[in-house]
Write a protein that holds these residues in place. Structure first.
Motif, PDB file in Angstrom:
ATOM      1  N   MET A  71      19.503 -13.364  62.920  1.00  0.00           N
ATOM      2  CA  MET A  71      19.827 -11.923  62.360  1.00  0.00           C
ATOM      3  C   MET A  71      18.757 -11.091  62.694  1.00  0.00           C
ATOM      4  O   MET A  71      17.717 -11.310  62.405  1.00  0.00           O
ATOM      5  CB  MET A  71      19.888 -12.149  60.716  1.00  0.00           C
ATOM      6  N   ALA A  72      19.047  -9.609  62.804  1.00  0.00           N
ATOM      7  CA  ALA A  72      18.072  -8.787  63.202  1.00  0.00           C
ATOM      8  C   ALA A  72      18.299  -7.499  62.188  1.00  0.00           C
ATOM      9  O   ALA A  72      19.522  -7.352  61.951  1.00  0.00           O
ATOM     10  CB  ALA A  72      17.943  -8.472  64.600  1.00  0.00           C
ATOM     11  N   LEU A  73      17.086  -6.747  62.056  1.00  0.00           N
ATOM     12  CA  LEU A  73      17.305  -5.463  61.349  1.00  0.00           C
ATOM     13  C   LEU A  73      16.938  -4.534  62.330  1.00  0.00           C
ATOM     14  O   LEU A  73      15.897  -4.688  63.125  1.00  0.00           O
ATOM     15  CB  LEU A  73      16.120  -5.415  60.179  1.00  0.00           C
ATOM     16  N   LEU A  74      17.741  -3.347  62.661  1.00  0.00           N
ATOM     17  CA  LEU A  74      17.595  -2.650  63.728  1.00  0.00           C
ATOM     18  C   LEU A  74      17.359  -1.203  63.333  1.00  0.00           C
ATOM     19  O   LEU A  74      18.269  -0.599  62.703  1.00  0.00           O
ATOM     20  CB  LEU A  74      18.451  -2.713  64.987  1.00  0.00           C
ATOM     21  N   HIS A  75      16.196  -0.695  63.641  1.00  0.00           N
ATOM     22  CA  HIS A  75      15.975   0.697  63.035  1.00  0.00           C
ATOM     23  C   HIS A  75      16.318   1.650  64.103  1.00  0.00           C
ATOM     24  O   HIS A  75      15.599   1.335  65.152  1.00  0.00           O
ATOM     25  CB  HIS A  75      14.421   0.797  62.273  1.00  0.00           C
ATOM     26  N   ILE A  76      17.087   2.438  63.995  1.00  0.00           N
ATOM     27  CA  ILE A  76      17.389   3.598  64.752  1.00  0.00           C
ATOM     28  C   ILE A  76      16.938   4.970  64.538  1.00  0.00           C
ATOM     29  O   ILE A  76      17.416   5.359  63.370  1.00  0.00           O
ATOM     30  CB  ILE A  76      18.950   3.438  65.100  1.00  0.00           C
ATOM     31  N   SER A  77      16.560   5.722  65.415  1.00  0.00           N
ATOM     32  CA  SER A  77      16.078   7.106  65.404  1.00  0.00           C
ATOM     33  C   SER A  77      16.992   7.784  66.359  1.00  0.00           C
ATOM     34  O   SER A  77      17.301   7.536  67.521  1.00  0.00           O
ATOM     35  CB  SER A  77      14.583   7.375  65.528  1.00  0.00           C
ATOM     36  N   MET A  78      17.265   9.062  65.939  1.00  0.00           N
ATOM     37  CA  MET A  78      18.394  10.090  66.812  1.00  0.00           C
ATOM     38  C   MET A  78      17.446  11.319  67.218  1.00  0.00           C
ATOM     39  O   MET A  78      16.591  11.697  66.463  1.00  0.00           O
ATOM     40  CB  MET A  78      19.598  10.449  65.818  1.00  0.00           C
ATOM     41  N   THR A 139      17.264   7.555  70.357  1.00  0.00           N
ATOM     42  CA  THR A 139      15.981   7.964  71.050  1.00  0.00           C
ATOM     43  C   THR A 139      15.259   6.767  70.844  1.00  0.00           C
ATOM     44  O   THR A 139      14.226   6.543  71.586  1.00  0.00           O
ATOM     45  CB  THR A 139      15.399   9.371  70.650  1.00  0.00           C
ATOM     46  N   GLY A 140      15.128   6.228  69.954  1.00  0.00           N
ATOM     47  CA  GLY A 140      14.383   4.984  69.464  1.00  0.00           C
ATOM     48  C   GLY A 140      14.967   4.041  68.587  1.00  0.00           C
ATOM     49  O   GLY A 140      16.082   4.196  67.951  1.00  0.00           O
ATOM     50  N   ALA A 141      14.407   2.465  68.890  1.00  0.00           N
ATOM     51  CA  ALA A 141      15.085   1.630  68.332  1.00  0.00           C
ATOM     52  C   ALA A 141      13.880   0.342  68.232  1.00  0.00           C
ATOM     53  O   ALA A 141      13.216   0.064  69.106  1.00  0.00           O
ATOM     54  CB  ALA A 141      16.209   0.907  69.259  1.00  0.00           C
ATOM     55  N   HIS A 142      13.845   0.158  66.899  1.00  0.00           N
ATOM     56  CA  HIS A 142      12.970  -0.788  66.555  1.00  0.00           C
ATOM     57  C   HIS A 142      13.361  -2.113  65.835  1.00  0.00           C
ATOM     58  O   HIS A 142      14.019  -1.826  64.895  1.00  0.00           O
ATOM     59  CB  HIS A 142      11.554  -0.373  65.902  1.00  0.00           C
ATOM     60  N   THR A 143      13.017  -3.206  66.398  1.00  0.00           N
ATOM     61  CA  THR A 143      13.866  -4.546  65.738  1.00  0.00           C
ATOM     62  C   THR A 143      12.913  -5.268  64.882  1.00  0.00           C
ATOM     63  O   THR A 143      11.713  -5.552  65.304  1.00  0.00           O
ATOM     64  CB  THR A 143      14.106  -5.267  66.918  1.00  0.00           C
ATOM     65  N   SER A 144      13.429  -5.781  63.923  1.00  0.00           N
ATOM     66  CA  SER A 144      12.560  -6.707  63.169  1.00  0.00           C
ATOM     67  C   SER A 144      13.619  -7.955  62.999  1.00  0.00           C
ATOM     68  O   SER A 144      14.736  -7.879  62.465  1.00  0.00           O
ATOM     69  CB  SER A 144      12.381  -6.305  61.569  1.00  0.00           C
ATOM     70  N   PHE A 145      13.247  -8.991  63.505  1.00  0.00           N
ATOM     71  CA  PHE A 145      13.982 -10.219  63.357  1.00  0.00           C
ATOM     72  C   PHE A 145      13.750 -10.913  61.909  1.00  0.00           C
ATOM     73  O   PHE A 145      12.704 -10.745  61.292  1.00  0.00           O
ATOM     74  CB  PHE A 145      13.621 -11.359  64.461  1.00  0.00           C
ATOM     75  N   VAL A 146      14.960 -11.390  61.230  1.00  0.00           N
ATOM     76  CA  VAL A 146      14.807 -12.218  59.966  1.00  0.00           C
ATOM     77  C   VAL A 146      14.565 -13.646  60.142  1.00  0.00           C
ATOM     78  O   VAL A 146      14.909 -14.557  60.863  1.00  0.00           O
ATOM     79  CB  VAL A 146      16.207 -12.147  59.140  1.00  0.00           C
TER      80      VAL A 146
END
Lengths: 161, 161
Positions: A71-78, A139-146
């Motif tokens: 499971m991942a949490l993906l933070h997306i910026s536009m 434009t941006g994507a930062h992943t945190s894995f659970v």
DNA sequence: AACATAATTGGCATAATATGTCGTTATGAT
DNA sequence: ATCATAACGACATATTATGCCAATTATGTT
């Protein structure tokens, strides 16, 4: 669409408490537990459903056993914060069944947080690079894995209101 | 506790698909939909429950209507990454009904992500400053407020396996 | 405080659903 | 092809849901 406020008494709150944890409880047992007879109990459940306080009933499944080990949490910026950009992103994201949650959030770092289920790292790598990163405006994507789910899907409190 | 692998055929997957979205569907309608008679359909549901593939059933409620107008994601970082610190934090967090989800995550920025429901900003401010920040070992807390829930609680995919 | 009105309850009859059993059919291995 | 095992559908029974009505409880007014 916002209906009448609907005052909830202790019976209604008790019902909501119980069905949030045991969604398939029989009306008879529910009635016993809240201390009413089956008829008024069922009427209250139906009223809660019709007022939209109970949205729906769901079975929760073990995603691990279904083969989704990660499971991942993906933070997306536009790039642009326009309705068109956001709408377009949402339309694309909705088509990806691996994305089980999508929230628009505040904070300088990200516009969306996605909750994602994948089988493994290869799966994730492909989804991120070849599907999500290719959506227009990302434009941006930062992943945190659970690492561990301490708890999930806790009931909404009903006590004080 | 990890039981036998349990091979899922198309009927089982179809059942999981449906009950994830309609947790209170009657066995008779479920049987109709998947194309089996009620008896084997119910047997399969029971088997899925006993194997832990179906974890439980829940009613989903409208937290807004219950007075919880604000959802926040709170990222917590800890001073030490010892089991004792984490266990203690978890024990305290479990006691707060406003925290409806708690995940341990990777990333330099945070160790936990909490999903929190509160009535308003005052409520949040109190919870953050007087409850969560006072838990031993908490060194950092960064909040993202949820502006919109695009979708939540999407079913786990069951197709390919 | 007494009264009238409205809302909610509990009980009951009926309908729908769940559950367990059993003979039959499909499946898989030798 | 034969046999053993597992899964199926049909049926009978038990449980549960549902709708109606009389009785009770709550509400608000004078």
């Amino acid at each position: 669409m916002s209906v009448s406020p609907l005052v909830l008494d202790r019976f209604d709150r008790h019902i909501l408490d119980i069905v949030q944890q045991e969604g398939r409880i029989s009306n008879q047992e529910l009635a016993d537990r809240i201390g009413l007879s089956p008829s008024p109990c069922l009427r209250r459940v139906r009223a809660l459903e019709e007022h939209g306080l109970i949205l729906h009933y769901r079975a929760e499944v073990d995603s691990r056993q279904l083969g989704y080990q990660l499971m991942a949490l993906l933070h997306i910026s536009m790039d642009q914060h326009t309705p068109e950009r956001f709408d377009n992103f949402e339309r694309h994201i909705r088509e990806i069944p691996n994305v089980i949650e999508c929230l628009i959030i505040t904070g300088q770092a990200a516009d969306f947080q996605l909750k994602i289920l994948v089988r493994d790292m290869d799966d994730y790598q492909h989804l991120l690079l070849h599907v999500i990163n290719r959506i227009e405006g990302v434009t941006g994507a930062h992943t945190s894995f659970v690492l561990r789910r301490v708890f999930e899907h806790r009931p909404v409190p009903t006590d004080r209101l």
